[in-house]
Design a protein around this motif. Structure first.
Motif, mmCIF file in Angstrom:
data_model
loop_
_atom_site.group_PDB
_atom_site.id
_atom_site.type_symbol
_atom_site.label_atom_id
_atom_site.label_comp_id
_atom_site.label_asym_id
_atom_site.label_seq_id
_atom_site.Cartn_x
_atom_site.Cartn_y
_atom_site.Cartn_z
ATOM 1 N N TYR A 1 -4.735 -1.976 1.036
ATOM 2 C CA TYR A 1 -4.988 -1.561 -0.351
ATOM 3 C C TYR A 1 -6.316 -0.821 -0.515
ATOM 4 O O TYR A 1 -6.371 0.179 -1.256
ATOM 5 C CB TYR A 1 -4.927 -2.776 -1.276
ATOM 6 C CG TYR A 1 -3.529 -3.216 -1.590
ATOM 7 C CD1 TYR A 1 -2.702 -2.462 -2.419
ATOM 8 C CD2 TYR A 1 -3.023 -4.405 -1.065
ATOM 9 C CE1 TYR A 1 -1.411 -2.878 -2.715
ATOM 10 C CE2 TYR A 1 -1.737 -4.815 -1.352
ATOM 11 C CZ TYR A 1 -0.928 -4.055 -2.176
ATOM 12 O OH TYR A 1 0.342 -4.460 -2.452
ATOM 13 N N ILE B 1 -6.233 7.676 -2.973
ATOM 14 C CA ILE B 1 -5.844 8.105 -4.321
ATOM 15 C C ILE B 1 -7.050 8.658 -5.078
ATOM 16 O O ILE B 1 -6.956 9.691 -5.762
ATOM 17 C CB ILE B 1 -5.201 6.933 -5.083
ATOM 18 C CG1 ILE B 1 -3.861 6.557 -4.434
ATOM 19 C CG2 ILE B 1 -4.977 7.296 -6.542
ATOM 20 C CD1 ILE B 1 -3.207 5.336 -5.041
ATOM 21 N N HIS C 1 -0.630 14.471 -2.721
ATOM 22 C CA HIS C 1 -0.050 13.171 -2.365
ATOM 23 C C HIS C 1 0.893 13.302 -1.163
ATOM 24 O O HIS C 1 0.929 12.421 -0.294
ATOM 25 C CB HIS C 1 0.714 12.589 -3.555
ATOM 26 C CG HIS C 1 -0.145 11.804 -4.488
ATOM 27 N ND1 HIS C 1 -0.893 12.387 -5.491
ATOM 28 C CD2 HIS C 1 -0.387 10.460 -4.582
ATOM 29 C CE1 HIS C 1 -1.541 11.447 -6.156
ATOM 30 N NE2 HIS C 1 -1.256 10.276 -5.623
ATOM 31 N N PRO D 1 0.797 -1.231 0.000
ATOM 32 C CA PRO D 1 0.000 0.000 0.000
ATOM 33 C C PRO D 1 0.832 1.285 0.000
ATOM 34 O O PRO D 1 0.498 2.243 -0.706
ATOM 35 C CB PRO D 1 -0.836 -0.134 1.274
ATOM 36 C CG PRO D 1 -0.980 -1.603 1.469
ATOM 37 C CD PRO D 1 0.323 -2.189 1.018
ATOM 38 N N THR D 2 1.914 1.314 0.792
ATOM 39 C CA THR D 2 2.764 2.506 0.813
ATOM 40 C C THR D 2 3.409 2.747 -0.535
ATOM 41 O O THR D 2 3.423 3.873 -1.054
ATOM 42 C CB THR D 2 3.849 2.367 1.894
ATOM 43 O OG1 THR D 2 3.231 2.189 3.170
ATOM 44 C CG2 THR D 2 4.727 3.610 1.934
ATOM 45 N N LEU E 1 0.978 4.161 -3.104
ATOM 46 C CA LEU E 1 0.791 5.602 -2.975
ATOM 47 C C LEU E 1 1.995 6.361 -3.539
ATOM 48 O O LEU E 1 1.834 7.404 -4.192
ATOM 49 C CB LEU E 1 0.569 5.966 -1.506
ATOM 50 C CG LEU E 1 0.121 7.397 -1.202
ATOM 51 C CD1 LEU E 1 -1.174 7.723 -1.930
ATOM 52 C CD2 LEU E 1 -0.040 7.604 0.300
ATOM 53 N N CYS F 1 -5.732 2.678 0.625
ATOM 54 C CA CYS F 1 -4.855 3.357 -0.327
ATOM 55 C C CYS F 1 -5.627 3.786 -1.575
ATOM 56 O O CYS F 1 -5.465 4.917 -2.065
ATOM 57 C CB CYS F 1 -3.688 2.445 -0.707
ATOM 58 S SG CYS F 1 -2.552 3.144 -1.908
ATOM 59 N N LYS F 2 -6.476 2.891 -2.093
ATOM 60 C CA LYS F 2 -7.268 3.228 -3.282
ATOM 61 C C LYS F 2 -8.220 4.387 -3.002
ATOM 62 O O LYS F 2 -8.379 5.281 -3.848
ATOM 63 C CB LYS F 2 -8.050 2.004 -3.750
ATOM 64 C CG LYS F 2 -7.171 0.886 -4.313
ATOM 65 C CD LYS F 2 -8.011 -0.312 -4.727
ATOM 66 C CE LYS F 2 -7.132 -1.436 -5.266
ATOM 67 N NZ LYS F 2 -7.937 -2.629 -5.632
ATOM 68 N N PHE G 1 -2.999 0.314 7.152
ATOM 69 C CA PHE G 1 -2.969 0.935 5.827
ATOM 70 C C PHE G 1 -2.992 -0.159 4.773
ATOM 71 O O PHE G 1 -1.963 -0.670 4.347
ATOM 72 C CB PHE G 1 -1.723 1.817 5.688
ATOM 73 C CG PHE G 1 -1.722 2.644 4.426
ATOM 74 C CD1 PHE G 1 -2.818 3.420 4.086
ATOM 75 C CD2 PHE G 1 -0.634 2.634 3.588
ATOM 76 C CE1 PHE G 1 -2.819 4.184 2.924
ATOM 77 C CE2 PHE G 1 -0.615 3.396 2.425
ATOM 78 C CZ PHE G 1 -1.711 4.176 2.099
ATOM 79 N N SER H 1 5.253 -1.327 4.972
ATOM 80 C CA SER H 1 3.875 -1.381 4.444
ATOM 81 C C SER H 1 2.852 -0.896 5.443
ATOM 82 O O SER H 1 1.661 -1.053 5.220
ATOM 83 C CB SER H 1 3.544 -2.842 4.064
ATOM 84 O OG SER H 1 3.684 -3.688 5.175
ATOM 85 N N SER I 1 1.756 6.340 -7.321
ATOM 86 C CA SER I 1 0.807 7.337 -7.791
ATOM 87 C C SER I 1 1.433 8.727 -7.778
ATOM 88 O O SER I 1 1.244 9.514 -8.717
ATOM 89 C CB SER I 1 -0.453 7.308 -6.919
ATOM 90 O OG SER I 1 -1.392 8.267 -7.345
ATOM 91 N N VAL J 1 -0.836 9.551 6.528
ATOM 92 C CA VAL J 1 -0.623 8.105 6.650
ATOM 93 C C VAL J 1 0.543 7.814 7.585
ATOM 94 O O VAL J 1 0.472 6.915 8.433
ATOM 95 C CB VAL J 1 -0.380 7.486 5.259
ATOM 96 C CG1 VAL J 1 0.092 6.040 5.384
ATOM 97 C CG2 VAL J 1 -1.651 7.551 4.423
#
Length: 366
Positions: free
Chosen positions: A136, A143, A109, A46-47, A50, A139-140, A134, A365, A53, A116
């Motif tokens: 997925y 974003i 971001h 997840p980290t 991000l 995270c989604k 944290f 993570s 992105s 986070v």
């Protein structure tokens, strides 16, 4: 007199140093973030998702600046009639709007990373620190919220400029008389002072002032929480995990600090009526600093992630340079035993550095 000298120096910089420097920074930043995206995809969490992105935003920013710089060079310096057309001017309109969008997304971001990281450190200091929060799905959602917010803010910014037609491009006609009476389409501000002023304040407040103040507060909170975690470090049996958290936290804090010192002065200078003229003259310099920040982010990724460093060392160009260095060292070592001992020491140091890279192969993570 001082202001006039400063403006003259900024004009000289914009016409001589800025174009080649921006080209170098655009190409370096784009290649660096493209390399970061492809490498982080191999160790996805997840980290890292991000961070990928955010690197995508930085990549688009560098590519967009590269296009706009080449466009201005071909249109204003080379005076190529192809770039006088209406559709090329509209492409420049899209480029300017996209630059605002991806730059704002990159700043948001960093804000998301600060939040986070704060909650990650808060979980570390709690009894349930072993539970990964944290994930997925979170995270989604972060974003998606970033891009929806940016698009919503950027809607009025798109209406601040428009494509207008001039009977001829006067600067080019003076140098190339054969271009007279050839219409030129250019990007210009709309003839509505309220829209221009509103969007001007909206951009600098939402993209610079508020994020910088928020990041300053989050920096203080993260440092406080990091100090608390360090005092309670004996609670964790996995020292490697603690080092990963501290390493990732230091990287995020550095990125936050870079964005604060870059964005906050720009916003304050632009909104201050006494420094408004200076802020306009600093446009090219601010553009260069923005691109330099993008390159610094890539450098921070490499310094804090061993797998990125190892992948960078495994690229063909770096391997060629290392092989050439080894060949030269071997030739020098044949001339005396002392240099041979130095070469052996250099090889041992390289082995130690390589082992350290293996220990920091990914961002944590949590």
């Amino acid at each position: 007199a001082t202001m006039n000298a400063t403006l003259a120096g900024l004009t000289w910089y914009g016409s001589t140093i800025h174009p080649p420097l921006v080209l170098v920074l655009c190409i370096s930043g784009a290649c660096g973030h493209l390399f970061t995206i492809t490498t982080l995809q191999t160790m996805l969490n997840p980290t890292n998702a991000l961070l990928i992105s955010m690197s995508c935003c930085q990549l688009l920013l560098c590519v967009n600046f590269l296009y706009s710089t080449l466009f201005k060079w071909a249109s204003d310096d080379l005076c190529l009639p192809f770039f006088f057309s209406e559709w090329t001017a509209r492409s420049m309109h899209i480029s300017v709007s996209l630059a605002v969008l991806v730059h704002m997304a990159g700043v948001f971001h960093v804000v998301a990373l600060s939040i986070v990281r704060y909650y990650s450190l808060k979980k570390l200091a709690a009894a349930n620190s072993s539970i990964p929060w944290f994930t997925y799905p979170i995270c989604k959602r972060i974003i998606v919220v970033i891009y929806i917010t940016v698009c919503f803010i950027a809607i009025p910014l798109f209406s601040m400029s428009e494509v207008g037609m001039r009977e001829e491009k006067q600067d080019c006609v003076e140098r190339f008389p054969e271009l007279s009476n050839i219409p030129s389409y250019e990007l210009q501000m709309v003839d509505n002072q309220f829209i221009v002023t509103f969007n001007f304040w909206l951009f600098h407040i939402c993209d610079k002032i508020i994020p910088s103040v928020f990041l300053s507060a989050m920096t203080w909170l993260i440092l406080q929480k990091l100090n608390e975690v360090r005092k309670m470090s004996e609670r964790f049996a996995n020292s490697q995990r603690d080092r990963q958290h501290h390493r990732t936290t230091k990287m995020i804090l550095t990125i936050m600090f870079v964005f604060i010192i870059v964005e906050l002065p720009q916003g304050l200078l632009a909104l201050n009526p006494y420094t408004f003229e200076l802020s306009n003259a600093l446009g090219d310099l601010n553009e260069m600093i923005t691109l330099l920040t993008s390159c610094i982010i890539f450098a921070l990724f490499c310094t804090t992630n061993g797998k990125l460093r190892q992948a960078l060392f495994d690229t063909p160009c770096v391997r060629f340079l290392r092989s050439a260095d080894v060949t030269i060292s071997d030739r020098l070592c044949r001339r005396g035993p002392r240099r041979k001992d130095g070469s052996m020491m250099k090889q041992k140091m390289l082995e130690v550095v390589t082992s350290e890279m293996d220990r920091s192969s990914r961002f944590d993570s949590v």
